[in-house]
Scaffold this active site. Sequence first.
Site, PDB file in Angstrom:
ATOM      1  N   ASP A  98       0.866  -1.183   0.000  1.00  0.00           N
ATOM      2  CA  ASP A  98       0.000   0.000   0.000  1.00  0.00           C
ATOM      3  C   ASP A  98       0.903   1.233   0.000  1.00  0.00           C
ATOM      4  O   ASP A  98       1.894   1.274   0.726  1.00  0.00           O
ATOM      5  CB  ASP A  98      -0.915   0.017   1.230  1.00  0.00           C
ATOM      6  CG  ASP A  98      -2.114   0.940   1.037  1.00  0.00           C
ATOM      7  OD1 ASP A  98      -3.232   0.540   1.362  1.00  0.00           O
ATOM      8  OD2 ASP A  98      -1.911   2.079   0.557  1.00  0.00           O
ATOM      9  N   LYS A 121       0.188   2.880   5.826  1.00  0.00           N
ATOM     10  CA  LYS A 121      -0.826   1.919   6.244  1.00  0.00           C
ATOM     11  C   LYS A 121      -0.242   0.534   6.470  1.00  0.00           C
ATOM     12  O   LYS A 121      -0.670  -0.191   7.380  1.00  0.00           O
ATOM     13  CB  LYS A 121      -1.950   1.862   5.200  1.00  0.00           C
ATOM     14  CG  LYS A 121      -2.853   3.076   5.213  1.00  0.00           C
ATOM     15  CD  LYS A 121      -4.002   2.928   4.234  1.00  0.00           C
ATOM     16  CE  LYS A 121      -4.949   4.115   4.308  1.00  0.00           C
ATOM     17  NZ  LYS A 121      -6.072   4.006   3.346  1.00  0.00           N
ATOM     18  N   ASN A 144       3.730   2.581  -4.688  1.00  0.00           N
ATOM     19  CA  ASN A 144       2.659   2.485  -5.670  1.00  0.00           C
ATOM     20  C   ASN A 144       3.006   1.397  -6.682  1.00  0.00           C
ATOM     21  O   ASN A 144       4.003   1.510  -7.413  1.00  0.00           O
ATOM     22  CB  ASN A 144       2.498   3.844  -6.372  1.00  0.00           C
ATOM     23  CG  ASN A 144       1.301   3.886  -7.299  1.00  0.00           C
ATOM     24  OD1 ASN A 144       0.720   2.851  -7.631  1.00  0.00           O
ATOM     25  ND2 ASN A 144       0.920   5.069  -7.728  1.00  0.00           N
ATOM     26  N   ASN A 178      -9.180   1.761  -6.462  1.00  0.00           N
ATOM     27  CA  ASN A 178      -9.124   2.450  -7.750  1.00  0.00           C
ATOM     28  C   ASN A 178      -8.883   1.442  -8.865  1.00  0.00           C
ATOM     29  O   ASN A 178      -8.335   0.355  -8.643  1.00  0.00           O
ATOM     30  CB  ASN A 178      -8.037   3.529  -7.744  1.00  0.00           C
ATOM     31  CG  ASN A 178      -6.647   2.951  -7.552  1.00  0.00           C
ATOM     32  OD1 ASN A 178      -5.988   2.547  -8.489  1.00  0.00           O
ATOM     33  ND2 ASN A 178      -6.200   2.891  -6.293  1.00  0.00           N
ATOM     34  N   CYS A 220     -11.185 -12.396 -16.205  1.00  0.00           N
ATOM     35  CA  CYS A 220     -10.291 -11.515 -15.468  1.00  0.00           C
ATOM     36  C   CYS A 220     -10.949 -10.135 -15.383  1.00  0.00           C
ATOM     37  O   CYS A 220     -12.041  -9.912 -15.914  1.00  0.00           O
ATOM     38  CB  CYS A 220      -8.923 -11.438 -16.137  1.00  0.00           C
ATOM     39  SG  CYS A 220      -8.870 -10.415 -17.643  1.00  0.00           S
ATOM     40  N   CYS A 223     -11.714  -8.680 -18.750  1.00  0.00           N
ATOM     41  CA  CYS A 223     -12.667  -9.383 -19.610  1.00  0.00           C
ATOM     42  C   CYS A 223     -14.015  -8.667 -19.647  1.00  0.00           C
ATOM     43  O   CYS A 223     -14.690  -8.652 -20.678  1.00  0.00           O
ATOM     44  CB  CYS A 223     -12.862 -10.813 -19.116  1.00  0.00           C
ATOM     45  SG  CYS A 223     -11.522 -11.942 -19.558  1.00  0.00           S
ATOM     46  N   CYS A 244     -16.204  13.253  -1.738  1.00  0.00           N
ATOM     47  CA  CYS A 244     -15.524  11.980  -1.540  1.00  0.00           C
ATOM     48  C   CYS A 244     -16.542  10.845  -1.553  1.00  0.00           C
ATOM     49  O   CYS A 244     -17.747  11.073  -1.435  1.00  0.00           O
ATOM     50  CB  CYS A 244     -14.750  11.965  -0.216  1.00  0.00           C
ATOM     51  SG  CYS A 244     -15.803  12.036   1.246  1.00  0.00           S
ATOM     52  N   CYS A 297     -10.670 -10.609 -24.946  1.00  0.00           N
ATOM     53  CA  CYS A 297     -10.166  -9.745 -23.867  1.00  0.00           C
ATOM     54  C   CYS A 297      -9.003  -8.894 -24.370  1.00  0.00           C
ATOM     55  O   CYS A 297      -8.167  -9.356 -25.163  1.00  0.00           O
ATOM     56  CB  CYS A 297      -9.717 -10.603 -22.682  1.00  0.00           C
ATOM     57  SG  CYS A 297      -9.054  -9.652 -21.290  1.00  0.00           S
ATOM     58  N   CYS A 302      -4.152 -12.693 -20.851  1.00  0.00           N
ATOM     59  CA  CYS A 302      -5.391 -13.402 -20.566  1.00  0.00           C
ATOM     60  C   CYS A 302      -5.762 -14.318 -21.723  1.00  0.00           C
ATOM     61  O   CYS A 302      -6.150 -15.478 -21.512  1.00  0.00           O
ATOM     62  CB  CYS A 302      -6.520 -12.406 -20.283  1.00  0.00           C
ATOM     63  SG  CYS A 302      -8.138 -13.183 -19.999  1.00  0.00           S
TER      64      CYS A 302
END
Length: 353
Positions: A98, A121, A144, A178, A220, A223, A244, A297, A302
């Site tokens: 995180d 976190k 990230n 996200n 996935c 897809c 928010c 896909c 995939c």
Amino acid sequence: MTSVEELKLRVRELENELIKCKQKRCTAMCAEEPADNNHPHHRPRIDKMSAEVVDSNPYSRLMALKRMGIVEDYEVIYCILLLSDTHKCCTTPLILFDYDKVELANMNRLFFQPHQAGLSKVEAAEHTLRTINPDVQFETHNYNITTMDNFAHFMDRISHGALQDGKAVDLVLSCVDNFEARMAINTACNELSQIWMESGVSENAVSGHIQLIIPGETACFACAPPLVVAANIDEKTLKREGVCAASLPTTMGVVAGILVQNVLKYLLKFGTVSHYLGYNAMQDFFPTMAMKANPTCDDRHCRKQQDDYKKKEAERPKKVVEQAVEEEVVHEENNWGELARVLTLPKSIVHSK
């Protein structure tokens, strides 16, 4: 010149680092010395889970499932890789990812504490979980995963993060908020053929879902992508100042519980593992379904996994289903040339004279 806020943050970081050192020291001391009143809030690490039914055994209730035949072996789990906000306790190693920091706004739904505000976190989660269960081994990464350099390291930890050298993790859990992070996880797991579980809660906080994704076999995330992803809309442009997403801790708790329950069923091989399970808090509705992989896909990995899966299925020996031969029913001869009918009257019927 250093600001007051920066100094306060530094103090919190040092305080939590001190807590972490005390936890490690106490764990080491408890492992060497018998339990006494000097360490009332800590216990030594347990190398092997015991089924002994005593008040001092933290795993006796879990091991009862093994005695009842529901779970065969708790110690088959080697490593789980966990991303973002849903932190649950277990005895298997956890790798946490995180890039965010703890904020006071997180206090309404997560297990963070006010004094941890400003910490990463993953660090705050490790401190709290280590206190709850010292048997868990942690590996934390505060970055990230969507950047190129971090993504490469992220994939490496999926491939080699288990306790056994060179082994992949057992499962990846996605609890991110996200689409960019979801797509990054989806890309990595498709390329590595890594099974993972995706989860999320809606912006109005009254619905959520979990999904098991087996590359090549089930759909996935790419897809059947949401409109924002399919239309290549930058989700950062959708955010407005002073607005928010809603947050309801009960909804998040329900979805987190469903996710962890599905994880346990998958890893410990009991019950039916849900491929997709939704939750509608307004109507107490739990829709479930299975989604097949999309042959068109957008993710090339995939599509490759789908081809590999089809080849494996074609090579797998087919199960021969023996059809039961029904014996011909032979009736006795009926001189009247018709089927005999037997009429049985209910006992409740009373004939009047």
